[in-house]
Design an enzyme around this catalytic site. Structure first.
Site, PDB file in Angstrom:
ATOM      1  CD  GLN A  78       9.465  98.304  12.924  1.00  8.74           C
ATOM      2  OE1 GLN A  78       8.630  98.884  13.600  1.00  8.74           O
ATOM      3  NE2 GLN A  78       9.705  96.996  13.049  1.00  8.74           N
ATOM      4  CB  THR A  82      14.707  98.381  15.439  1.00 13.63           C
ATOM      5  OG1 THR A  82      14.214  99.028  14.250  1.00 13.63           O
ATOM      6  CG2 THR A  82      15.896  97.499  15.078  1.00 13.63           C
ATOM      7  CB  CYS A  83       8.773  98.216  16.718  1.00 18.44           C
ATOM      8  SG  CYS A  83       8.700  96.599  17.536  1.00 18.44           S
ATOM      9  N   GLY A  84      10.714  98.843  19.236  1.00 18.53           N
ATOM     10  CA  GLY A  84      10.848  99.424  20.568  1.00 18.53           C
ATOM     11  C   GLY A  84      11.819 100.584  20.592  1.00 18.53           C
ATOM     12  CB  THR A  87       8.573 103.678  20.575  1.00 17.65           C
ATOM     13  OG1 THR A  87       9.350 102.845  21.436  1.00 17.65           O
ATOM     14  CG2 THR A  87       7.689 102.814  19.698  1.00 17.65           C
TER      15      THR A  87
END
Length: 256
Positions: A78, A82-84, A87
């Site tokens: 990331q 912006t981890c969501g 994924t």
């Protein structure tokens, strides 16, 4: 008089190389692969990434698990919080980039800088992706339950928010280190490391259930993040919430 020959033990792994990779001091996988001489977890030798992660986690070193399903996906690191979206991008095999997903969520008013503190809003972004045929739904409740265990056994995967420790494994910090991971039968991939996580479902469940407080990230002291009504513990937040994905076109599967 007889002599008993004692074999020389194999050389110990270079755990300095392991720590460098885990904590981000090295960006090269070859350093770790060349330093470790795997003599354990041989049941996963065909998939070195799974073998390496199980070896480091000390899981199933001598005997294989009763059942293992792993979807081979390229890791995506990331940029910013912006981890969501990372994924989802990994789930879609890069068909939509994390930035494209971020821009769509920003247009909907879900995020300011890439943060996603609402599982329902992240589900909305996933369901809006053209070409994805999987069945997605929001799960509300404690993850360490029969329903989730049976769902995982049916080859589903999860997108789960949790508190991320220094090695990116689940911890209990009341949501101050909230992070997202894409989970395959408690084999997890997330956007802060290229290493797979091998986690106990119970640990992930407790971490998910402790997401109750927002903490301003130190690297963004002046940023205004968008929180759902009621905060991360509210009805559209993160606590005891995850996304279940069944069906769809996933990447290559490793089954044992």
């Amino acid at each position: 008089m007889s002599h008993k020959i004692i074999p020389i033990p194999p050389p110990a792994p270079d755990f300095a190389a392991v720590n460098r990779l885990i904590y981000g001091e090295s960006s090269s996988h070859s350093a770790l692969n060349n330093s470790l001489d795997f003599r354990e977890c041989l049941w996963a030798a065909e998939y070195p990434e799974v073998q390496k992660s199980c070896f480091l986690a000390r899981v199933c070193e001598q005997k294989p698990p009763k059942r293992c399903v792993f979807y081979q996906m390229e890791p995506i690191l990331q940029q910013g919080p912006t981890c969501g979206f990372v994924t989802i991008s990994m789930l879609l095999n890069g068909a939509s980039t994390a930035d494209q997903l971020f821009q769509k969520a920003k247009a909907k008013g879900f995020t300011a800088m890439g943060e996603m503190f609402s599982a329902a809003n992240l589900l909305d972004i996933l369901q809006s992706q053209e070409g994805f045929s999987g069945k997605c739904q929001l799960f509300e409740g404690h993850l360490n339950c029969d329903e989730i265990r049976e769902t995982l056994k049916s080859d589903a995967c999860l997108i789960v928010p949790y508190d991320s420790d220094v090695n990116h494994s689940p911890c209990l910090k009341k949501g101050h280190k909230a992070h997202w991971a894409l989970v395959f039968y408690v084999i997890a991939r997330q956007g802060k490391s290229r290493l797979l996580g091998i986690w106990l479902l119970s640990d992930l469940a407790e971490s998910n259930a402790n997401l109750t407080e927002f903490s301003q990230p130190k690297q963004y002291p002046e940023a205004d993040f968008i929180l759902p009504e009621g905060g991360i513990a509210g009805p559209r937040g993160l606590c005891r919430r995850s996304i279940v994905i069944q069906g769809g076109t996933f990447a290559e599967q490793f089954r044992f």
